[in-house]
Design a protein around this motif. Structure first.
Motif, mmCIF file in Angstrom:
data_model
loop_
_atom_site.group_PDB
_atom_site.id
_atom_site.type_symbol
_atom_site.label_atom_id
_atom_site.label_comp_id
_atom_site.label_asym_id
_atom_site.label_seq_id
_atom_site.Cartn_x
_atom_site.Cartn_y
_atom_site.Cartn_z
ATOM 1 N N ALA A 140 39.261 45.729 45.002
ATOM 2 C CA ALA A 140 38.570 46.424 46.092
ATOM 3 C C ALA A 140 37.196 46.894 45.649
ATOM 4 C CB ALA A 140 39.413 47.614 46.568
ATOM 5 N N LYS A 141 37.109 47.426 44.426
ATOM 6 C CA LYS A 141 35.820 47.879 43.884
ATOM 7 C C LYS A 141 34.841 46.710 43.779
ATOM 8 C CE LYS A 141 32.750 50.270 41.531
ATOM 9 N NZ LYS A 141 31.792 51.137 42.240
ATOM 10 N N MET A 142 35.329 45.565 43.334
ATOM 11 C CA MET A 142 34.470 44.389 43.212
ATOM 12 C C MET A 142 33.976 43.937 44.586
ATOM 13 S SD MET A 142 35.367 41.016 40.954
ATOM 14 C CE MET A 142 34.172 40.552 39.712
ATOM 15 N N MET A 143 34.870 43.946 45.566
ATOM 16 C CA MET A 143 34.457 43.609 46.928
ATOM 17 C C MET A 143 33.377 44.577 47.408
ATOM 18 S SD MET A 143 36.149 40.971 48.301
ATOM 19 C CE MET A 143 36.034 41.297 50.063
ATOM 20 N N SER A 170 49.023 53.350 45.417
ATOM 21 C CA SER A 170 49.490 51.978 45.599
ATOM 22 C C SER A 170 48.757 51.074 44.626
ATOM 23 C CB SER A 170 49.242 51.504 47.027
ATOM 24 O OG SER A 170 49.558 50.137 47.148
ATOM 25 N N ILE A 171 49.451 50.062 44.132
ATOM 26 C CA ILE A 171 48.765 49.072 43.296
ATOM 27 C C ILE A 171 47.749 48.319 44.143
ATOM 28 C CG2 ILE A 171 49.091 46.956 41.959
ATOM 29 C CD1 ILE A 171 51.810 47.982 41.136
ATOM 30 N N MET A 172 48.097 48.071 45.396
ATOM 31 C CA MET A 172 47.212 47.362 46.322
ATOM 32 C C MET A 172 46.319 48.356 47.048
ATOM 33 S SD MET A 172 48.362 44.119 46.100
ATOM 34 C CE MET A 172 48.228 43.160 47.609
ATOM 35 N N GLN A 173 45.039 48.025 47.176
ATOM 36 C CA GLN A 173 44.085 48.915 47.828
ATOM 37 C C GLN A 173 43.176 48.126 48.758
ATOM 38 O OE1 GLN A 173 43.637 52.453 47.377
ATOM 39 N NE2 GLN A 173 45.684 52.211 46.536
ATOM 40 N N HIS A 174 42.752 48.773 49.853
ATOM 41 C CA HIS A 174 41.770 48.172 50.745
ATOM 42 C C HIS A 174 40.364 48.332 50.182
ATOM 43 C CE1 HIS A 174 43.822 46.648 54.210
ATOM 44 N NE2 HIS A 174 44.437 47.776 54.465
ATOM 45 N N HIS A 175 39.511 47.380 50.531
ATOM 46 C CA HIS A 175 38.082 47.504 50.236
ATOM 47 C C HIS A 175 37.369 48.053 51.465
ATOM 48 C CE1 HIS A 175 37.474 43.929 52.734
ATOM 49 N NE2 HIS A 175 38.477 43.356 52.081
ATOM 50 N N GLU A 176 36.101 48.401 51.288
ATOM 51 C CA GLU A 176 35.250 48.802 52.390
ATOM 52 C C GLU A 176 34.887 47.568 53.210
ATOM 53 O OE1 GLU A 176 34.447 51.692 53.353
ATOM 54 O OE2 GLU A 176 34.013 53.061 51.718
ATOM 55 N N GLY A 206 33.151 53.316 57.158
ATOM 56 C CA GLY A 206 32.780 52.908 55.809
ATOM 57 C C GLY A 206 31.654 53.713 55.229
ATOM 58 N N ARG A 207 31.469 53.548 53.918
ATOM 59 C CA ARG A 207 30.347 54.152 53.205
ATOM 60 C C ARG A 207 29.277 53.083 53.009
ATOM 61 N NH1 ARG A 207 34.875 56.273 50.254
ATOM 62 N NH2 ARG A 207 34.768 54.505 48.844
ATOM 63 N N PRO A 208 28.013 53.490 52.862
ATOM 64 C CA PRO A 208 26.962 52.500 52.620
ATOM 65 C C PRO A 208 27.264 51.677 51.371
ATOM 66 C CG PRO A 208 26.024 54.651 53.114
ATOM 67 C CD PRO A 208 27.498 54.861 52.921
ATOM 68 N N GLN A 209 27.093 50.364 51.479
ATOM 69 C CA GLN A 209 27.365 49.511 50.333
ATOM 70 C C GLN A 209 26.154 49.430 49.418
ATOM 71 O OE1 GLN A 209 28.965 46.042 52.652
ATOM 72 N NE2 GLN A 209 30.594 46.197 51.140
ATOM 73 N N LYS A 210 26.419 49.076 48.178
ATOM 74 C CA LYS A 210 25.357 48.977 47.187
ATOM 75 C C LYS A 210 24.703 47.597 47.264
ATOM 76 C CE LYS A 210 27.833 52.214 44.214
ATOM 77 N NZ LYS A 210 28.486 52.438 42.916
ATOM 78 N N SER A 211 23.640 47.421 46.477
ATOM 79 C CA SER A 211 22.963 46.128 46.474
ATOM 80 C C SER A 211 23.844 45.101 45.772
ATOM 81 C CB SER A 211 21.619 46.242 45.754
ATOM 82 O OG SER A 211 21.806 46.680 44.421
ATOM 83 N N PHE A 212 23.618 43.843 46.105
ATOM 84 C CA PHE A 212 24.433 42.770 45.552
ATOM 85 C C PHE A 212 23.521 41.913 44.676
ATOM 86 C CE2 PHE A 212 24.956 43.575 50.072
ATOM 87 C CZ PHE A 212 26.142 44.282 50.055
ATOM 88 N N ASN A 213 23.757 41.905 43.384
ATOM 89 C CA ASN A 213 22.894 41.118 42.504
ATOM 90 C C ASN A 213 23.653 40.709 41.247
ATOM 91 O OD1 ASN A 213 22.778 43.384 40.676
ATOM 92 N ND2 ASN A 213 21.311 44.303 42.093
ATOM 93 N N ARG A 221 31.713 41.763 34.185
ATOM 94 C CA ARG A 221 32.076 40.865 33.082
ATOM 95 C C ARG A 221 31.984 41.595 31.739
ATOM 96 N NH1 ARG A 221 29.143 35.161 34.211
ATOM 97 N NH2 ARG A 221 30.713 34.445 32.749
ATOM 98 N N ARG A 222 31.088 42.619 31.646
ATOM 99 C CA ARG A 222 30.971 43.411 30.410
ATOM 100 C C ARG A 222 31.895 44.618 30.425
ATOM 101 N NH1 ARG A 222 25.242 42.520 31.258
ATOM 102 N NH2 ARG A 222 25.162 44.578 32.227
ATOM 103 N N GLU A 223 32.689 44.743 31.503
ATOM 104 C CA GLU A 223 33.621 45.845 31.680
ATOM 105 C C GLU A 223 32.892 47.180 31.735
ATOM 106 O OE1 GLU A 223 36.999 45.711 29.149
ATOM 107 O OE2 GLU A 223 37.473 43.632 29.655
ATOM 108 N N LYS A 224 31.675 47.175 32.296
ATOM 109 C CA LYS A 224 30.956 48.418 32.585
ATOM 110 C C LYS A 224 31.174 48.726 34.053
ATOM 111 C CE LYS A 224 26.749 48.882 31.385
ATOM 112 N NZ LYS A 224 25.306 48.577 31.275
ATOM 113 N N PHE A 225 32.256 49.402 34.356
ATOM 114 C CA PHE A 225 32.563 49.667 35.746
ATOM 115 C C PHE A 225 33.197 51.038 35.868
ATOM 116 C CE2 PHE A 225 35.759 46.829 33.878
ATOM 117 C CZ PHE A 225 36.842 47.699 33.827
ATOM 118 N N TRP A 226 33.198 51.557 37.074
ATOM 119 C CA TRP A 226 33.804 52.848 37.361
ATOM 120 C C TRP A 226 35.304 52.671 37.510
ATOM 121 C CZ3 TRP A 226 35.714 54.003 42.538
ATOM 122 C CH2 TRP A 226 36.169 55.306 42.666
ATOM 123 N N ILE A 227 36.091 53.464 36.770
ATOM 124 C CA ILE A 227 37.545 53.446 36.906
ATOM 125 C C ILE A 227 37.945 54.669 37.707
ATOM 126 C CG2 ILE A 227 39.756 53.496 35.699
ATOM 127 C CD1 ILE A 227 38.459 52.127 33.369
#
Length: 266
Positions: A140-143, A170-176, A206-213, A221-227
């Motif tokens: 969901a975070k990646m989406m 839940s293990i399963m979560q919705h995305h924005e 929904g909340r405003p989405q971030k830029s996509f780049n 891929r570097r595992e620099k993400f918000w948990i």
């Protein structure tokens, strides 16, 4: 499950649509369904070990991705269209989410079929209707971070509640980004933007989405993400996730209408 996918272009909109359809499951089918999760990957490359998605739906989409890519790029090179929309209803929405995210990642890293001359930028979006939970919270975070996505729900539709949340987690979560349709006289959600169309109220939950780049892709891929802790990535309790699905109307709600259009089964 039998999946159908149709890739077509609309000249008036200058857009390529990738439309997924799947049989509509009953409440009993959903209650009996056990979801097995699989590590999400694209073209054999693991994006991040913590990103998990429904195994059955992931493999069904993966089996068709080469054909989908070939058709999309055929239209791009023949017609010059650069807008691509992935869409689907119910489980078809889950397919659209998986395929749309996969295609977005391939485009971000510049991996295109051999022989493709197109070097431009693509405008990729995803629209789902009555979509069930499709992956875990990191999916969901990646989406949320990589894709322009609109997840349309109806207030009392039962399908977006599956697989269910238990004890608040839940293990399963919705995305924005959820957009919920409901009756005008409904008193919820109070704090969300609302407008009226086709005689019904539509809330932007929904909340405003971030830029996509590419940098955001590399963060994963570097595992620099918000948990997240107890946060629900795209679950707004003022919208569908917080509504009752006990009534019989929750079955009809899944079919729509969505902005005046009633969906059908395969």
């Amino acid at each position: 499950m039998v999946m159908k996918c149709n890739v077509f272009e609309t000249i008036s909109l200058g857009t390529i649509f990738v439309h997924f359809k799947a049989p509509i499951l009953s409440k009993t089918d959903w209650h009996n369904r056990k979801s097995e999760l699989e590590q999400f990957s694209v073209a054999g490359m693991t994006t991040n070990a913590l990103v998990l998605v429904d195994k059955e739906w992931f493999y069904e989409v993966s089996m068709m991705m080469d054909a989908i890519l070939s058709r999309i790029y055929y239209i791009i090179e023949k017609k010059g269209f650069t807008k691509i929309s992935f869409c689907g209803h119910g489980v078809g929405g889950a397919y659209a989410a998986i395929a749309g995210l996969s295609f977005t990642i391939l485009d971000l890293i510049g991996l295109r079929p051999l022989g493709i001359k197109f070097k431009g930028t693509l405008d990729i979006s995803i629209y789902t209707f009555g979509q069930p939970r499709t992956g875990n919270i990191m999916f969901a975070k990646m989406m949320n971070d990589l894709v322009k996505v609109t997840r349309v729900t109806r207030q009392n539709d039962y399908v977006p509640h599956f697989l269910p949340i238990e004890n608040g987690r839940s293990i399963m979560q919705h995305h924005e980004r959820e957009v919920m349709i409901g009756p005008i006289d409904c008193d919820c959600p109070e704090d969300e933007e609302m407008f009226v169309t086709d005689g019904e109220a539509v809330w932007d939950c929904g909340r405003p989405q971030k830029s996509f780049n590419l940098e955001r892709m590399n963060d994963f891929r570097r595992e620099k993400f918000w948990i997240p802790g107890d946060d629900l990535a795209g679950e707004n309790k003022e919208c569908n996730s917080g509504q009752s699905i006990a009534g019989e109307n929750s079955i009809q709600e899944h079919y729509g209408p969505y902005f005046g259009v009633t969906m059908g089964d395969c």
